[in-house]
Structures are given as structure tokens and as C-alpha cells.
Motif scaffolding. Structure first.
Motif, mmCIF file in Angstrom:
data_model
loop_
_atom_site.group_PDB
_atom_site.id
_atom_site.type_symbol
_atom_site.label_atom_id
_atom_site.label_comp_id
_atom_site.label_asym_id
_atom_site.label_seq_id
_atom_site.Cartn_x
_atom_site.Cartn_y
_atom_site.Cartn_z
ATOM 1 N N GLY A 145 0.811 -1.214 0.000
ATOM 2 C CA GLY A 145 0.000 0.000 0.000
ATOM 3 C C GLY A 145 0.844 1.264 0.000
ATOM 4 N N GLY A 146 1.915 1.253 0.779
ATOM 5 C CA GLY A 146 2.761 2.437 0.871
ATOM 6 C C GLY A 146 3.553 2.679 -0.404
ATOM 7 N N GLN A 147 4.033 1.580 -0.998
ATOM 8 C CA GLN A 147 4.763 1.730 -2.260
ATOM 9 C C GLN A 147 3.838 2.266 -3.344
ATOM 10 O OE1 GLN A 147 6.003 -2.384 -2.524
ATOM 11 N NE2 GLN A 147 8.105 -1.873 -1.945
ATOM 12 N N ASP A 174 4.104 4.379 6.364
ATOM 13 C CA ASP A 174 4.633 4.249 7.716
ATOM 14 C C ASP A 174 5.199 5.596 8.142
ATOM 15 O OD1 ASP A 174 7.350 4.594 6.998
ATOM 16 O OD2 ASP A 174 7.509 2.480 6.462
ATOM 17 N N VAL A 175 5.500 5.683 9.439
ATOM 18 C CA VAL A 175 5.883 6.963 10.005
ATOM 19 C C VAL A 175 7.049 7.605 9.253
ATOM 20 C CG1 VAL A 175 7.358 7.575 11.937
ATOM 21 C CG2 VAL A 175 4.989 7.026 12.333
ATOM 22 N N SER A 176 8.050 6.815 8.906
ATOM 23 C CA SER A 176 9.210 7.448 8.285
ATOM 24 C C SER A 176 8.877 7.898 6.864
ATOM 25 C CB SER A 176 10.408 6.493 8.297
ATOM 26 O OG SER A 176 10.352 5.608 7.213
ATOM 27 N N VAL A 181 7.582 12.019 2.740
ATOM 28 C CA VAL A 181 6.698 12.658 1.759
ATOM 29 C C VAL A 181 6.525 14.133 2.097
ATOM 30 C CG1 VAL A 181 4.300 12.812 1.016
ATOM 31 C CG2 VAL A 181 5.475 10.617 0.969
ATOM 32 N N LEU A 182 6.313 14.420 3.386
ATOM 33 C CA LEU A 182 6.108 15.818 3.763
ATOM 34 C C LEU A 182 7.385 16.633 3.540
ATOM 35 C CD1 LEU A 182 3.911 15.170 6.898
ATOM 36 C CD2 LEU A 182 3.199 16.167 4.727
ATOM 37 N N ASP A 183 8.530 16.039 3.869
ATOM 38 C CA ASP A 183 9.794 16.730 3.598
ATOM 39 C C ASP A 183 9.952 16.991 2.105
ATOM 40 O OD1 ASP A 183 10.689 17.082 6.157
ATOM 41 O OD2 ASP A 183 11.863 15.228 6.228
ATOM 42 N N LEU A 184 9.569 15.995 1.321
ATOM 43 C CA LEU A 184 9.662 16.141 -0.133
ATOM 44 C C LEU A 184 8.795 17.305 -0.614
ATOM 45 C CD1 LEU A 184 10.175 15.146 -3.064
ATOM 46 C CD2 LEU A 184 8.243 13.627 -2.742
ATOM 47 N N LEU A 185 7.600 17.410 -0.045
ATOM 48 C CA LEU A 185 6.717 18.502 -0.457
ATOM 49 C C LEU A 185 7.325 19.850 -0.074
ATOM 50 C CD1 LEU A 185 3.225 16.949 0.385
ATOM 51 C CD2 LEU A 185 4.342 17.150 -1.837
ATOM 52 N N VAL A 186 7.967 19.891 1.092
ATOM 53 C CA VAL A 186 8.633 21.139 1.476
ATOM 54 C C VAL A 186 9.779 21.435 0.510
ATOM 55 C CG1 VAL A 186 9.955 22.310 3.270
ATOM 56 C CG2 VAL A 186 7.981 20.915 3.894
ATOM 57 N N ASP A 202 -3.346 13.958 10.338
ATOM 58 C CA ASP A 202 -2.495 14.125 11.507
ATOM 59 C C ASP A 202 -2.323 15.621 11.794
ATOM 60 O OD1 ASP A 202 -0.256 14.454 13.223
ATOM 61 O OD2 ASP A 202 0.355 12.392 12.756
ATOM 62 N N LEU A 203 -3.025 16.086 12.833
ATOM 63 C CA LEU A 203 -3.016 17.523 13.128
ATOM 64 C C LEU A 203 -1.608 18.026 13.445
ATOM 65 C CD1 LEU A 203 -6.209 17.920 15.333
ATOM 66 C CD2 LEU A 203 -5.912 18.424 12.914
ATOM 67 N N ASN A 204 -0.836 17.184 14.112
ATOM 68 C CA ASN A 204 0.480 17.650 14.527
ATOM 69 C C ASN A 204 1.401 17.832 13.332
ATOM 70 O OD1 ASN A 204 -0.588 17.461 17.039
ATOM 71 N ND2 ASN A 204 0.366 15.481 17.499
ATOM 72 N N LEU A 205 1.348 16.873 12.404
ATOM 73 C CA LEU A 205 2.158 17.026 11.198
ATOM 74 C C LEU A 205 1.640 18.185 10.358
ATOM 75 C CD1 LEU A 205 2.866 13.338 10.130
ATOM 76 C CD2 LEU A 205 4.389 14.971 11.252
ATOM 77 N N ALA A 206 0.310 18.357 10.336
ATOM 78 C CA ALA A 206 -0.258 19.482 9.588
ATOM 79 C C ALA A 206 0.269 20.789 10.153
ATOM 80 C CB ALA A 206 -1.782 19.434 9.649
ATOM 81 N N ALA A 207 0.261 20.899 11.476
ATOM 82 C CA ALA A 207 0.721 22.144 12.092
ATOM 83 C C ALA A 207 2.207 22.346 11.878
ATOM 84 C CB ALA A 207 0.414 22.127 13.589
#
Ligand SMILES: Nc1ncnc2c1ncn2[C@@H]1O[C@H](COP(=O)(O)OP(=O)(O)OP(=O)(O)O)[C@@H](O)[C@H]1O
Ligand SMILES: [Mg+2]
Lengths: 275, 346
Positions: A145-147, A174-176, A181-186, A202-207
């Protein structure tokens, strides 16, 4: 490198046959910034993204890209500027990862253009950015699913749009890989100036990752602004119906939400009582 | 997974390799079509020398070969070729559009409606030629939109669309059978053409409209092919990539119905060619690049080979539809069994 495009909604009403999901929504995605959209299940986050990208017709109101209604723009031109990763995309049987990612190049071609080196480069870069270059020849059905999720993200990246909307890009990861993905978007945001809007649960990652936070509830926008102002105990209570405490994320300095459930809470704040 | 490009070894570009395989498969299929076409021209109850066939084709009469080649075999081979291409192309267009190999025009009632309409137009309305084909196209479109409506078919074809289609198909087949029974002047061969499909006694004047349909509707499909390919990723993704999902579906439906209806009104509903071509081509290609031309060529091979073996290789002389039907039925069963296991798509 990329142009800043302004996507805004004015008095937007959206929904499905006779069922209004969003009413009178006005918002602007800040150009060159990362926006996160949060809200409960079925609150209309996907509906919002689908209406903003013209996948769903508006009931009333308008969606403007750089001041021009998206409904008057040619589809192909729009798709060169704005991309969307839907929440549950469909992969045809037997398609390989490289082939799927290559589909992201579709808006850059017409009937008379051929696949060229620019396309190869975009696909290669997208595969590498999502870390799936080794899976390029594999069939999508044979991936985890993640791949699979990363293959879809790669397809959206290969589209090389200045505006990228993603509906829950981190589910299944998974968490890493979520963080990657979020780092990539940044990276894309700072490196290429891509304007990004994403639905996150995930509110914390969103914030932590967003410059701009939009909370969707009650058929409209409950609050929007910088995460430090928006992610509050009262917002979480109003939008999710959940008691919580907000602490400061020791790593990023952004607000972080700790939920208070009915169980497993050692120190309950005395100011709030839970029925 | 950082965006910075490290010293990655130059990767072999997968696209190229897939293109090479597509090209190879298309060449092989094209070669097969040419071989079978030539075989139909040269071999029959008696074999002619290739040189005799050629000189007959180019107008030099050589000991009676002219009649056999120009009046019997060439129209027959040409009819097999164009109807095969039409069925293969129309069939795969439906299967790809609806993401389901069971959703081919001959399973969901498009061929049956075209056949019934053609028989109705010929027997009851005493029409002939182009008009028959146009009546068949209209009937095919009507049935297509009826099925869409009854199954509220948006996007992929669920079991419901297939079942509605099978029901309509059965109904229309009985209409065809009834009209044939009411047409006493028809012999058994003519009746069989409308029940299972046959290229027996084909005339070049009957081939012409099918050929024209192939050019017009095939051209439409060629233009829509790229969008159709993206539509397989689902409506949302397709729209996000700039493809109008409904517009593409409309164009593809129109073109596919046109192809199947014109072919059906010339040769009858040659059983299972539309249904078989796409999946066979997909197996050969591995990936779905170039699926439309590959399926068209596969359709032509099926009809040419089916007609040839029906005439000369099997103990009894059989119309092509009986041969392709016998090949197709087990495959249909296999797909139904498999679809129940994992909901197959094309
Ligand atoms: N295609 C559709 N037709 C009719 N109603 C729909 C359709 N898609 C969604 N809805 C309804 O619209 C509402 C909002 O759905 P939406 O998918 O926008 O929610 P969401 O905020 O994305 O939820 P989630 O977090 O579960 O993804 C829901 O009540 C849902 O049932
Ligand atoms: Mg959603």
C-alpha cells in the motif's frame, strides 16, 4: 523557478445531486506556501479539493485561478498549472510503476507531440524523489500500500505543476515515509516554489509542515490562518468534538495536540470535565 | 528520497523498452494478418500459385483464376479483414473504457441490437445498403445509452451493467430469431449469418461501407486513444490530467458502436471476436500501450483464421461465427470465474 498562481474560491457552494456539502466558502490558497486542510471524516475536505480542481462542478459561486474562472479555462492548460492526487485513485490492471508515473505527462502532450527527453527526465526525477526508482518495472498490483501511494505521488510530481493539491498523501505510509513525503513537499515548495495544498489527518504534522491551516467543519471553514493561531483546544473541540491539550512541539516549535480520551489519561486537566 | 539528484547511474528508460515490445507485437500481428489474407486468396478447395493470384488481382486472366480470386476469394478475405478490424477495435474500446473485459459489445447487447436492427431493416422494411448500417448504428447507440441509464453506469462497469447488457442481448437475439423465422425466402446459410456471423458470399459492395466506417470511426478512436488511456486511471485522475471524462466516453461510445454496428450489418454478429481480441492483445503486449491497434489486428486474425479453418480445416464447412464462438465460449467462462475471484479489469 515556477510562477506563483493564486487559487481562490468565492462564495463557493459545493456538493452532490441536491446534497450540499459546503456552503458559502471563500478562501485563498496562499501562493508559494503550503496549506493543510483538516477536518473530520465526511466534513467535505475531498469535496473541496475536487471542486477547486474542477473535477466536481460547483453548485454556485466561483473558483478563480489568477482571477480567471477555472471553468472557462481549457482543461489541458489547467492541468499544466494545477495537479491533484485524488484520495483513492484507480490503477488499471497490469500497469507498471514507470508507466503510471508517465501518465502524469499527459497534459504536456497533444495529439502531435511525442514522448521526449523532457518527459523521461520528469519521470526519472519523480521516481527518484519518491524513492521508488527500483520499483519502476514492477506492476502496481504487486506493490504494498505504501509503495503504491508513493507511485501515485510520483505521478502527480511528474505532472510538474506549479500548484499541487493532494488528498491524504500520507495515508498507508509508515511513520518514516510520512515524514519523507512531507519533507519532499517542502523541498518542492522551497526549491521550485510549488504552491501546495493537502488534506492531512495528523493535526500535529499538519501544524508542523503547513504555513497555512484550514479547518473544515459544519459545511464551511471553521477557521483558517497560521497553525500557531488555528490549532487550539477550542478548535479541536469544535471541529472534531474531542477534548485535547495543546503543547509545543519540542522539535519544531509548532503547536501539537494531545488528545484526551476516556481512558489512559493519567493527569487530566481539572479545568475541563468530560461527561 | 530527497529531491536532490545524487550520482544515480543512468537508468534504462522503461518507456523505450515497452515501445519496442509493442512494435514487435504489432509487426507480428500485422504479419499474421497479411499471411492469412494471402492464404485466403491462394488456398481454397484448390490451391493457386501465388503468381496466378497476383496476375488475376492485377487484371490478367489466367485460366479461370480471375473468377475464383476476384469474385470469390478477394471479397471474402476483404470482408474478413475489415469486419475483424472493426470488431477488434470496437470491442477493446468498450473493454478499456469500462475497465472490464466482460463489457464488450457482443456481451452487453450492442452487437445483438445492431444485428436485430439490421435484420429488421432488411426483412420488414425491405431496406438495403448503407441505410441498413445506419439503422444498426442507431439501434446500437440506443441500447448503449439504455444500458448506461439502467445501470446508472458511471466510470467502470460493475456487474450490474454486464447483467443488464446480457439481458438486453438475450431479448434482442430472440427478436432476430423471430424475424428470421418469419422470412421464409432466406436459406439456412443466410439465416446463420444473422445468428452467428458469416462472411460467406461477401460482395465488394458490402465491404465498402464497413471500410468507410473503419476509417471514420477508427480515426475518431485514434484521436481519443490517449485520453481513453488516461481514463483508465479513474474519472478524478483523468480530469486532474486535463481529460474530460464524459466527453471522452461519449466519443468512444459513438465510435465503438459505429464500428461494431457497421461490421455487424455486413457480416452478422461474428461471435466473440469483439470480446476476445482485447484480452488476447493485452496478454501479448504485457502492458497496455498500443492496445487499440493490437486488438484490431487480433480481431482480423481471428476472423481470417476462423473463416479459413471453418471452410477448409474442419470436417464440416462452418461459418466463421461458429468457429470463433467455439473458441470464445470457454474463455468467457474462464473470465467469469476469474471475475468472481478478483473482479478483473482490462
Ligand atoms: N460521489 C458522491 N456522491 C454523493 N455524495 C458524496 C460523494 N462523495 C462524497 N459524498 C458525501 O459528501 C460528504 C463529504 O465527503 P468528502 O469525501 O468530501 O469527505 P472528507 O472530508 O474527504 O472525508 P474523509 O476524511 O473520510 O476523506 C460525505 O457525507 C459523503 O458521503
Ligand atoms: Mg476525503
Amino acid at each position: 523557478m515556477s510562477l506563483d498562481h493564486r487559487l481562490e474560491a468565492q462564495n463557493l457552494c459545493a456538493g452532490y445531486e441536491k446534497q450540499a456539502i459546503l456552503e458559502n466558502v471563500s478562501l485563498t490558497l496562499p501562493a508559494g506556501k503550503i496549506t493543510a486542510i483538516v477536518g473530520g471524516n465526511a466534513s467535505g475536505k475531498s469535496t473541496l479539493l475536487r471542486t477547486l480542481t474542477r473535477i466536481l462542478p460547483t453548485v454556485s459561486g466561483s473558483v478563480l485561478l489568477d482571477g480567471q474562472s477555472v471553468h472557462t479555462m481549457p482543461s489541458r492548460k489547467l492541468a499544466q498549472i494545477m495537479g491533484l492526487l485524488p484520495q483513492s485513485p484507480i490503477a488499471p490492471e497490469g500497469i507498471t510503476v514507470a508507466d503510471l508515473v508517465g501518465r502524469g505527462r499527459h497534459p504536456h502532450h497533444s495529439l502531435f507531440t511525442r514522448w521526449g527527453s523532457a518527459d523521461d527526465r520528469a519521470v526519472d526525477q519523480a521516481l527518484r524523489a519518491t524513492g521508488i526508482e527500483k520499483l519502476a518495472e514492477r506492476e502496481i498490483d504487486t506493490l504494498s500500500g505504501g509503495q503504491r501511494q508513493r507511485a501515485w505521488i510520483a505521478m502527480a510530481l511528474a505532472q510538474e505543476t506549479d500548484l499541487l493539491l493532494l488528498d491524504e498523501p500520507t495515508t498507508f505510509l509508515d511513520v518514516s515515509h510520512q515524514i519523507e513525503v512531507l519533507d519532499l513537499l517542502v523541498d518542492m515548495n522551497t526549491g521550485r516554489g510549488t504552491t501546495i495544498a493537502m488534506v492531512l489527518h495528523d493535526l500535529n504534522l499538519a501544524a508542523r509542515y503547513a504555513d497555512h491551516l484550514i479547518a473544515v467543519a459544519d459545511r464551511g471553514i471553521y477557521a483558517e490562518g497560521p497553525p500557531s493561531e488555528i490549532l487550539t483546544e477550542s478548535m479541536v473541540k469544535a471541529v472534531f468534538g474531542l477534548e485535547s491539550r495543546i503543547i509545543t512541539d519540542p522539535v519544531s516549535g509548532t503547536p501539537s495536540m494531545v488528545p484526551l480520551g476516556r481512558h489512559k489519561v493519567i493527569s487530566r486537566p481539572c479545568s475541563r470535565k468530560i461527561a | 528520497m530527497s529531491i536532490a539528484i545524487t550520482h544515480a547511474a543512468p537508468r534504462t528508460v522503461p518507456r523505450r523498452r515497452i515501445n519496442r515490445r509493442s512494435a514487435l507485437v504489432l509487426c507480428l500481428l500485422g504479419g499474421g494478418v497479411i499471411f492469412l489474407f494471402a492464404l485466403t486468396l491462394t488456398c481454397g478447395r484448390g490451391c493457386l500459385a501465388p503468381s496466378a493470384v497476383l496476375s488475376a488481382l492485377f487484371g490478367h486472366d489466367s485460366a479461370g483464376a480471375s473468377f475464383v480470386v476476384n469474385d470469390l476469394r478477394f471479397p471474402r478475405a476483404a470482408m474478413s479483414l475489415v469486419t475483424g478490424l472493426c470488431f477488434g477495435l470496437g470491442g477493446v474500446a468498450f473493454q478499456v473504457m469500462l475497465r472490464n473485459p466482460l463489457a464488450s459489445p457482443d456481451i452487453v447487447g450492442i452487437s445483438a441490437s445492431a444485428g436485430a436492427a439490421a435484420v429488421f431493416a432488411i426483412v420488414i422494411l425491405s431496406l438495403n445498403g448503407w441505410i441498413v448500417s445506419l439503422v444498426a448504428v442507431c439501434a446500437g447507440l440506443m441500447v448503449a445509452f439504455t444500458i448506461w441509464g439502467l445501470s446508472s453506469g458511471r466510470g467502470g462497469a460493475g456487474g450490474r451493467l454486464i447483467l443488464v447488457g446480457i439481458g438486453i442481448s438475450a431479448m434482442l437475439d430472440s427478436v432476430t430469431a423471430y424475424i428470421i423465422l418469419e422470412a421464409p425466402e432466406w436459406d439456412r446459410v443466410e439465416a446463420l449469418r444473422w445468428l452467428t456471423g458469416s462472411v460467406n458470399g461477401a460482395q465488394l459492395t458490402e465491404v465498402a461501407p464497413v471500410f468507410a466506417a473503419l476509417v471514420v470511426f477508427g480515426g475518431m478512436l485514434a484521436v481519443a486513444a490517449r485520453d481513453l488511456d488516461v481514463l483508465r486511471l479513474g474519472d478524478d485522475t483523468a480530469r486532474a490530467l486535463g481529460v474530460g471524462a464524459d466527453k471522452t466516453r461519449l466519443v468512444v461510445t459513438l465510435a465503438a458502436v459505429g464500428l461494431v454496428a457497421f461490421a455487424t450489418s455486413a457480416s452478422g454478429p461474428i461471435a466473440f471476436v469483439a470480446f476476445l481480441s482485447g484480452p488476447i492483445a493485452a496478454r501479448l503486449l504485457g502492458s497496455s500501450a498500443a492496445i487499440l491497434p493490437a486488438a484490431a489486428l487480433t480481431g482480423a486474425i481471428l476472423v481470417l483464421a476462423g473463416d479459413f479453418s471453418g471452410q477448409f480445416l474442419l470436417p464440416a464447412r462452418l461459418p466463421v461465427g461458429v468457429v470463433t464462438g467455439a473458441v470464445g465460449a470457454p474463455f468467457l467462462l474462464y473470465l467469469i470465474v476469474r471475475a468472481n475471484k478478483n473482479g478483473g479489469s482490462l
